[in-house]
Design a protein around this motif. Sequence first.
Motif, mmCIF file in Angstrom:
data_model
loop_
_atom_site.group_PDB
_atom_site.id
_atom_site.type_symbol
_atom_site.label_atom_id
_atom_site.label_comp_id
_atom_site.label_asym_id
_atom_site.label_seq_id
_atom_site.Cartn_x
_atom_site.Cartn_y
_atom_site.Cartn_z
ATOM 1 N N VAL A 74 0.945 -1.119 0.076
ATOM 2 C CA VAL A 74 0.101 0.065 -0.017
ATOM 3 C C VAL A 74 0.940 1.297 -0.259
ATOM 4 O O VAL A 74 0.548 2.437 -0.898
ATOM 5 C CB VAL A 74 -0.940 0.053 1.241
ATOM 6 N N ASN A 75 1.986 1.328 0.916
ATOM 7 C CA ASN A 75 2.822 2.295 1.030
ATOM 8 C C ASN A 75 3.640 2.639 -0.365
ATOM 9 O O ASN A 75 3.878 3.612 -0.602
ATOM 10 C CB ASN A 75 3.746 2.209 1.967
ATOM 11 N N PHE A 78 1.121 4.305 -2.651
ATOM 12 C CA PHE A 78 0.499 5.816 -2.318
ATOM 13 C C PHE A 78 1.926 6.523 -2.039
ATOM 14 O O PHE A 78 1.849 7.753 -2.379
ATOM 15 C CB PHE A 78 -0.096 5.755 -0.923
ATOM 16 N N LEU A 81 2.638 7.882 -5.584
ATOM 17 C CA LEU A 81 1.524 9.018 -5.703
ATOM 18 C C LEU A 81 1.858 10.361 -5.291
ATOM 19 O O LEU A 81 1.841 11.170 -5.606
ATOM 20 C CB LEU A 81 0.239 8.499 -5.512
ATOM 21 N N ILE A 82 2.242 10.181 -3.691
ATOM 22 C CA ILE A 82 2.376 11.130 -3.174
ATOM 23 C C ILE A 82 3.696 12.169 -3.570
ATOM 24 O O ILE A 82 3.892 13.093 -3.795
ATOM 25 C CB ILE A 82 2.553 10.884 -1.498
ATOM 26 N N VAL A 85 2.816 13.837 -6.999
ATOM 27 C CA VAL A 85 2.164 15.064 -6.803
ATOM 28 C C VAL A 85 3.171 16.066 -5.928
ATOM 29 O O VAL A 85 3.043 17.456 -6.627
ATOM 30 C CB VAL A 85 0.882 14.943 -5.795
ATOM 31 N N LEU A 86 3.981 15.788 -5.133
ATOM 32 C CA LEU A 86 4.683 16.779 -4.500
ATOM 33 C C LEU A 86 5.676 17.312 -5.377
ATOM 34 O O LEU A 86 6.189 18.453 -5.403
ATOM 35 C CB LEU A 86 5.328 16.388 -3.330
ATOM 36 N N ARG A 88 5.648 17.129 -8.844
ATOM 37 C CA ARG A 88 5.313 17.654 -10.149
ATOM 38 C C ARG A 88 4.125 18.833 -10.127
ATOM 39 O O ARG A 88 4.165 19.403 -10.989
ATOM 40 C CB ARG A 88 4.829 16.468 -10.953
ATOM 41 N N TYR A 89 3.453 18.735 -9.263
ATOM 42 C CA TYR A 89 2.221 19.808 -9.120
ATOM 43 C C TYR A 89 2.651 20.923 -8.001
ATOM 44 O O TYR A 89 3.494 20.829 -7.292
ATOM 45 C CB TYR A 89 0.956 19.416 -8.760
ATOM 46 N N LEU A 153 5.097 4.745 6.060
ATOM 47 C CA LEU A 153 4.819 5.859 4.891
ATOM 48 C C LEU A 153 6.115 6.623 4.215
ATOM 49 O O LEU A 153 6.015 6.903 3.102
ATOM 50 C CB LEU A 153 3.933 6.766 5.611
ATOM 51 N N GLN A 161 11.348 10.520 -4.275
ATOM 52 C CA GLN A 161 11.372 12.110 -4.439
ATOM 53 C C GLN A 161 12.675 12.548 -4.954
ATOM 54 O O GLN A 161 12.532 13.378 -6.001
ATOM 55 C CB GLN A 161 10.971 12.904 -3.095
#
Lengths: 279, 344, 287
Positions: A74-75, A78, A81-82, A85-86, A88-89, A153, A161
């Motif tokens: 799961v980690n 996610f 994903l996290i 987002v952190l 690229r956006y 997490l 990153q």
Amino acid sequence: MKKKYKKKNVLPGFGLSLGITMLYMSLIVLIPLSMVFIESSQLGWHDFIKIVTSDRVFHAYKISFATAFVAALVNAVFGLLIAWVLVRYRFPGKRIIDGFIDLPFALPTAVAGITLTTLYGKDGWLGQFFSLFHIKIAFTPIGITIALMFIGLPFVVRMVQPVLENMEKEVEEAAASLGASKQQIFLKVIFPELLPPVLAGFSLAFARGLGEYGSVVFIAGNMPMKTEIAPFMIMSKLEQFDYAGATAIAVVMLVISFVCLIVINLLQKWSRKHEFQSE
Amino acid sequence: MKKRKLFTSAAVVLSTFLLLSGCGKGDSEGSGAKKSVELLNVSYDPTRELYQEYNKEFAKHWKEETGQKVTIKQSHGGSGSQARSVIDGLEADVVTLALAYDIDAIADQKLLNKDWINRFDDNSAPYTSTIVFLVRKGNPKGIKDWDDLTKKGVSVITPNPKTSGGARWNYLAAWGYALQKNNNDEEKAKQFVKDLYKNVEVLDSGARGATTTFVEKGIGDVLIAWENEALLSLKELGKDKFEIVNPSVSILAEPNVAVVDSVAKKKGTTKVAEAYLKYLYSDVGQEIAAKNYYRPRNKEIAAKYKDQFPDIKLFTIDDVFGSWRDTQEKHFNDGGVFDQIYSK
Amino acid sequence: MTTDLVRQEVKSTDGIKHAKKEVNWTKYILMSLMFLYLVVFLLIPLVFIFVKAFEKGAEVYFAAITEPDALSAIKLTILVAIISVPLNVVFGIAAAWLITKFQFKGKQILLSLIELPFAVSPVIAGLVLVLFFGPRGVLGPFLDEFGLKIIFSVPGIIIATMFVTLPFVARELIPVMQAQGKTEEEAAISLGANGWQMFLRVTLPSIKWGLLYGMILCNARAIGEFGAVSVVSGHIRGETNTMPLHVEILYNEYQFSAAFAVASLMSLLALVTLLIKTWIEWRTEKH
């Protein structure tokens, strides 16, 4: 062997870095860890096998592995994903969220355990929603998994990153200008590059989950054959002043997680090579 | 060139180590001075409040008696792991633990005399306690005695006997009750504890953990607990929420105390350590114990606190089980009765 | 240079017009997924800690964190972090350099060994240190002769922390250095730079973010470590109690608010290190 590499590699510092690495590793990790092997060797082979394969211990391994695996999986999803987002956006509060990610590392595991147990207890802030559907979380393997998800997490996020930040945009741009779709770019260009750090993060989260004690012991409920985790078995052996038995279980856990780490590191190496060849 | 670098780096790491270990040096020095002396009392979890109060009183007493200033450091944790720390080199002058078995383990390592239990009065247990039930206000499940704990639909909270000393007392109290009820039929007693543990939803790793599970998280209908724990949680967390139920029969729990001879000898603290434990039997010590919800040995002081400690028929470990060592082996070691009741 | 690239948004890279709408959709879906996950798994627990911490009012909160035992725990925790983090940084750089820039036999094994402290249960980590440095251990009798105490005193806590946090810096740096390759360093050497010059001018600038992340993680974990430290600490009040151990003590004394107050302080410490990181980032960007 050495000569060959020397000719090829002009970079300095092999001796120095090897020296520091080996010395530090030996003093802090390897020599102390060898104690579990020495201590458990006091048991005969027969006793050793009997302890590490007893029904209860076996169940504890199973629970530890299953929960750590699911939590790491799961980690991994996610975490990717996290990180994406952190990096690229751009959006308000991004820095704060970035800071948040490390919280599970900073919190003492016991606090995490107490907090999660209360939150997911049947009257807790989150637990009450689940109890509407008659799902029990605290004191079940689901609870253990949630604790491990919390603990693990940051691993994948922090692995992915920096790689994502250093990734060269030109390649993506080139792919886009050649008419590749977004999905194609992600699957063919970005994902292969991210696979090694994702795997690394996964392996660390998994390995950490296997050994985690402080937070899990609160939420697990420690029911024999149901929610007893492997580190708890070690503690219960120690409580009987059975050092040899405790270290026997420790040896098994050590060997298994070490093998996991090697496999995943080899997988990473393979995926890097693979990617290199396909370019 | 390379070799020299390697050497320097080795030297750096090594000297850091020496520096680090140098920090610890201060701890072991300075105890030889006559003017002041320092004791380390390694104890288990629920005695924190007790010894905080007692240490102040003893320091006062010792100053008056000898003119020497004594500071007592406290260390608390699970009884078993505290005993292990002492075995592994935690320099405790005295240990005040939850059960004799843990002190026996220290004696096995020759840190103190095997006959330690006869060194002070009353089995070296200056205060005692017993096992009672804590239920929610109004006793909604109508729990009165041990039998009620095996009823269907009653959720019981008790810690794991494998890792908690208090939990072992709980288990033995239940076992003792079942033996008495069934004319010492061991099979029936085994069935009884099996039924009881079937109702247990959570086995916390320590006694305090079990108390917070019951009290704070609101899980379970009844908590099997030390009497002192039950009384303390009533005081700390509200009389309006819980009440205590005394079973018809329970066990006399004797938390023992001992001087760790080898450490005290090395530090030169044998005299003060002995006095420290002896003073627990004095009126002052007994009063403090009673105030902190431990049953005092002194009859007069016990009479003073009789509202707090109702009469319960108590049996001792020796009455029913023989020694702690045998009990541990038979019930709690791997493959023992406790393991058996969980394997199908 | 690389940071400039990072700052560029995905939008600007969309050379193709029709892709734009699609991207926004993914962006919002991904972002809301992230928020949901973080709210449930991080924000709610964090809020819970602060709610609990202030349950009995600010007075209790400040009393809890200024009480002598709490202060000595805070001091000890900071001391432990100050010693263990820099040592792990030196090790991390050396290990990452070794693994990413050279070929040698047994590299995969070494890599896995470096990660091993993550995989070792903190309980085992503490246990092995006790077995090794303790009186029954290999080094114990030797140390005892010189009156050195490691286990159940400050050095033991520092070593346990070093053990647990050892992989953080190395593991952060390895993927970064791997992605970088070694051409730039090789160029520097062939242009006549010596080892330190190459390291300071070429390697360090390109790994600094990874290094910073690693240090922050290492620091956070050093502050928060509970399991291993708990085994080697001896729990002597005011002497060998770190903040996490102090939290446990308070919790066990039914001082729930005080326990969460110290815990919230620890979360604040973590957030402060992150603010420092952000500030450094922002300053370097300006240059």
